[in-house]
Each structure stands twice: as structure tokens, then as C-alpha cells.
Design an enzyme around this catalytic site. Structure first.
Site, mmCIF file in Angstrom:
data_model
loop_
_atom_site.group_PDB
_atom_site.id
_atom_site.type_symbol
_atom_site.label_atom_id
_atom_site.label_comp_id
_atom_site.label_asym_id
_atom_site.label_seq_id
_atom_site.Cartn_x
_atom_site.Cartn_y
_atom_site.Cartn_z
ATOM 1 N N CYS A 1 0.918 -1.225 0.172
ATOM 2 C CA CYS A 1 -0.009 -0.005 0.035
ATOM 3 C C CYS A 1 0.755 1.343 -0.025
ATOM 4 C CB CYS A 1 -1.108 0.057 1.181
ATOM 5 S SG CYS A 1 -2.238 0.953 1.091
ATOM 6 N N HIS B 1 -3.510 -5.516 1.177
ATOM 7 C CA HIS B 1 -2.916 -5.633 2.369
ATOM 8 C C HIS B 1 -2.858 -7.007 2.640
ATOM 9 C CE1 HIS B 1 -2.557 -1.513 4.321
ATOM 10 N NE2 HIS B 1 -3.509 -1.452 3.256
ATOM 11 N N GLU C 1 -1.013 -8.657 4.869
ATOM 12 C CA GLU C 1 -0.898 -8.728 6.433
ATOM 13 C C GLU C 1 -2.545 -8.747 7.002
ATOM 14 O OE1 GLU C 1 -0.648 -6.048 5.029
ATOM 15 O OE2 GLU C 1 -1.242 -4.186 6.179
#
Lengths: 168, 264
Positions: free
Chosen positions: B90, B213, B215
Site C-alpha cells: 500500500c 494488504h 498482512e
């Protein structure tokens, strides 16, 4: 067309960070001052365009917040043109027209304004340091304006922004 | 064998560093959050780097533009040249784009039907083209349909003509529908990105920049129970009592780990 420069009354964080990046990260020792203005270009059907735009700006706060912003009409404010310095105006526009046009229909105050387009202006003042105008223009473009890597330029990304550089 | 060390670089304004560290540590790295002004000698001791999501320097001038000029990015660039892995997520993707560490590309403001659309926040699906071109994607197959959240205002990939012509050499993430259909239009492509691209590797494969994302989809419990497809099914089964923990993007972190181990 009536051109309006909108600046911040107090701290401009974009300028602070950009100037810090130039001086510290990019080793630009010739930077004297960096300023930034939003650009609003009004096209109006009024017989007195200047009066129409002034009336709009004092009567409505859609585009300018008078509590924190200053307005200068048709004139770039605070230009110090000492001979040992050179000042350049960099006009930045997004390549996509939709990003440049303001939705006039959404303006709350009834106006005779046909269109408003928006952009950004950076005003860069550097020490002249025995450089010719042509050298200065090249240096401004490569070292300050056009960002292609982590080591030079910052203000414009040429892959989605267009720019124009004029010396005052 | 020593545990590979990974640095999650924290810029002023980063806000995803902790969950990024957690995901990297869970899948086997010794992951540390390292500040943007750490000493070079400390930075170079790491085996891999992640630039996490957030709003570094408040997106001043442009997203990622200020961070891209910092001295730490020279260290990251040198590390990438040595073959160490660098992942940008990002805002990290935006920093890598501004620093020129992937290819000639930029992250432009989101559009929908060529008009500004602003900040988007949603779960999307991606597929990976040429997964073997990069260690990050080496364990994915081209038929994998991977759910992943997006959360950004400037995620539209734009390329120079030269870079666009060289995309066939990269591992490329592309937005697809939940059934794997490609489309360059909304809603499959949420931000007007060129060719529906959500992420890609450098030609060498060791730098990977992605807007979604991973994660936030590293653990199964992060996947919404309402999601369609295989991962939604797994998530719904997990709420019914299965012990499954690992999420859709395990393969990215494991791919990084295995490559780093082999390199060491």
C-alpha cells in the site's frame, strides 16, 4: 478567465516537508524559499468577470475557506525578485480532465460562473549562483520538479501529471 | 540455521507496521520494526525488508513522495540490488514507485469510469500471473483466486510505455471477480488501475509492490465470514470449530522466508 491563487494563512505542511526533503535528503543547497498555492481558474459569462468572481468568493465558502486561506486574484502574491535570486512558477495539473474540473453545479451560491478548473502552483526561489536563466530552468526542472527516482526531483510525477515552468 | 531477520520500516505516518511485523513473525521471520532514521549499519544487518501501509508524511506532496527521497531508501535500494527481498504494501508500494525501485510506474489517484472516486475500502480478489517470476509469489498458482482487502486513495497503477511493454517479465497481481473473471472496469477493478493491476514484481523478482494488504489476510480469522469462494467457506468452517489458523496470504510470507533462507 480569472485566475485565483489560494494560499494558507499559516503553516503549509506540504511546503515544509518538500523543503526539508530538498535541503536534507536531496542536498539542494540553493533553495531560498518554497511556496504553494491552489489554483482556481474561473470562466464566467458575466460582463465583469473580476467582480463576479470576487462576489462569489466573498459570498460562498465551497472552494475557499477564509478562516485559514488567503486569496489573490490574477496576481501571484509576495514575489521577491532580488537580483541574486531566481524565482520559478511551476504549474501542476493532473493529466485526467476530470481531476481538473470543479463541479460547478454543486456550488451552493447561484452564480454566473460557467466553469472552474483547479490545479496547483509551486513557487520556487533559488540562489542564482552565477547561472544563466537557461541553466537555472534546467536545474529547476531536473532537481526540483520532475520526480523519476529517489535521488532527484519531487514536485511532479510525470506519469500522471503535466507541468509548466515559468521564470518570473 | 539462523532465523532470517526482516525489517518492517516505520516512517512517520506508517500505521500498519505492527500487524505486518506480527504476520512476518508468525510465518517464521525474526521481524523487527525499524525506524526510518536507523543507522545504515543496523539496517544492512537485515535479510529482508517490508515497507508497510499507512500515510507516511501525511501523503504530503504525493503519497509516498517524501519517504521515497529519504536516505533509508538508498539502503533499501542497495539491499534490493544485492538480491535481498523488498516488499512494499500500500503506502509502501507508493514509496517504492516514487523511488523507482520496481519499474517506471506511478500510483495515481483512484478513478471509476475515468472520474475521481476517492478513498476505497473493500475486499477484492486477485490472481497472480507468472507467479514463478518472483519469490514472493512462487508458491501461488495462476488459478488461485485470492481474497485480499484494499484500503487506499491513490492505488491506480500507471506505467511508462517502456515499462508497460515489459510487464510480461514480471509476476503480476490482477484484480478478478470472486469466480476468477478478469475485467478492467469497476467493480472487479476497484480503482481504474492499468490492466487491472494490483501489484507486481521488479524484473529481478526481488522487489514486490502491491496495493492490497496481505498482512490483513494472513490469518484465517481476518477473512470475513460473508466472503464468497474457498476462503469464505474455510472461514465459515472455522467459526464452526475447526482449528485452521493460516490465512490466504500465508504463501507470500512463506515464499519470502524460504527464499531468504536459501539465500543465506
Amino acid at each position: 478567465m480569472v485566475r485565483v491563487y489560494v494560499g494558507l494563512q499559516q503553516t503549509d505542511l506540504h511546503c515544509i516537508s518538500a523543503a526539508e526533503a530538498f535541503r536534507n535528503a536531496l542536498d539542494q543547497t540553493d533553495l531560498v524559499q518554497l511556496r504553494r498555492y491552489r489554483l482556481l481558474d474561473f470562466v464566467t459569462r458575466s460582463a465583469d468577470p473580476l467582480a463576479a468572481v470576487t462576489s462569489y468568493l466573498t459570498g460562498a465558502f465551497d472552494l475557499v475557506n477564509p478562516n485559514k486561506e488567503t486569496v489573490s486574484i490574477d496576481t501571484l502574491p509576495d514575489c521577491n525578485l532580488d537580483s541574486d535570486r531566481a524565482t520559478f512558477v511551476v504549474e501542476v495539473l493532473n493529466q485526467l480532465p476530470a481531476f481538473r474540473s470543479v463541479d460547478v453545479a454543486s456550488l451552493r451560491v447561484a452564480t454566473d460562473i460557467d466553469s472552474v478548473s483547479s490545479g496547483l502552483v509551486w513557487v520556487i526561489t533559488v540562489w542564482r549562483e552565477n547561472r544563466t536563466d537557461a541553466q537555472l530552468q534546467r536545474d529547476i526542472e531536473t532537481q526540483y520538479v520532475v520526480s523519476r527516482s529517489g535521488t532527484s526531483g519531487l514536485l511532479v510525477n510525470p506519469l500522471f501529471e503535466t507541468y509548466r515552468i515559468d521564470q518570473l | 540455521m539462523a532465523t532470517p531477520r526482516l525489517a518492517v520500516i516505520q516512517f512517520p505516518g506508517s500505521n500498519c507496521e505492527y500487524e505486518t511485523q506480527r504476520a512476518a513473525a508468525f510465518y517464521g521471520f525474526q521481524a523487527n520494526i525499524v525506524r526510518w532514521n536507523a543507522l545504515k549499519v543496523d539496517l544492512t544487518a537485515y535479510d529482508a525488508y517490508i515497507l508497510p501501509g499507512g500515510f507516511s508524511y501525511q501523503d504530503r506532496v504525493r503519497s509516498g513522495a517524501i519517504a521515497a527521497k529519504l536516505p533509508i531508501m538508498q539502503v533499501v535500494s542497495e539491499a534490493a540490488s544485492e538480491g535481498k527481498l523488498v516488499l512494499g504494501i500500500c503506502n509502501g508500494c507508493q514509496v517504492l514507485a516514487e523511488a523507482g525501485l520496481v519499474t517506471e510506474m506511478a500510483m495515481a489517484p483512484n478513478t471509476r469510469y475515468d472520474k475521481p472516486v476517492g478513498f476505497i475500502c473493500n475486499w477484492q480478489y486477485v490472481q497472480i500471473q507468472n507467479p514463478i517470476q518472483s519469490p514472493f509469489t512462487q508458491y501461488f498458482s495462476e488459478t488461485d483466486i485470492m481474497p485480499i482487502p484494499v484500503n487506499h486513495g491513490e492505488g491506480r497503477f500507471v506505467f511508462s510505455e517502456t515499462a508497460r511493454s515489459e510487464l510480461s517479465r514480471a509476476a503480476v497481481l490482477r484484480y478478478v471477480s470472486y469466480s476468477g473473471d478478469r475485467s478492467d472496469s469497476f467493480p472487479v477493478n476497484p480503482n481504474g488501475s492499468t490492466d487491472g493491476i494490483a501489484g507486481l514484481s521488479s524484473p529481478s523478482g526481488t522487489v514486490f509492490a502491491m496495493m492490497p494488504h496481505p498482512e490483513r489476510a494472513a490469518f484465517l480469522k481476518q477473512v470475513p465470514t460473508s466472503l464468497s469462494g474457498v476462503w469464505g467457506d474455510r472461514r465459515r468452517q472455522a467459526t464452526a470449530g475447526s482449528k485452521e489458523v493460516n490465512g490466504p496470504w500465508e504463501k507470500l510470507f512463506v515464499g519470502m522466508l524460504d527464499h531468504t533462507r536459501a539465500r543465506n
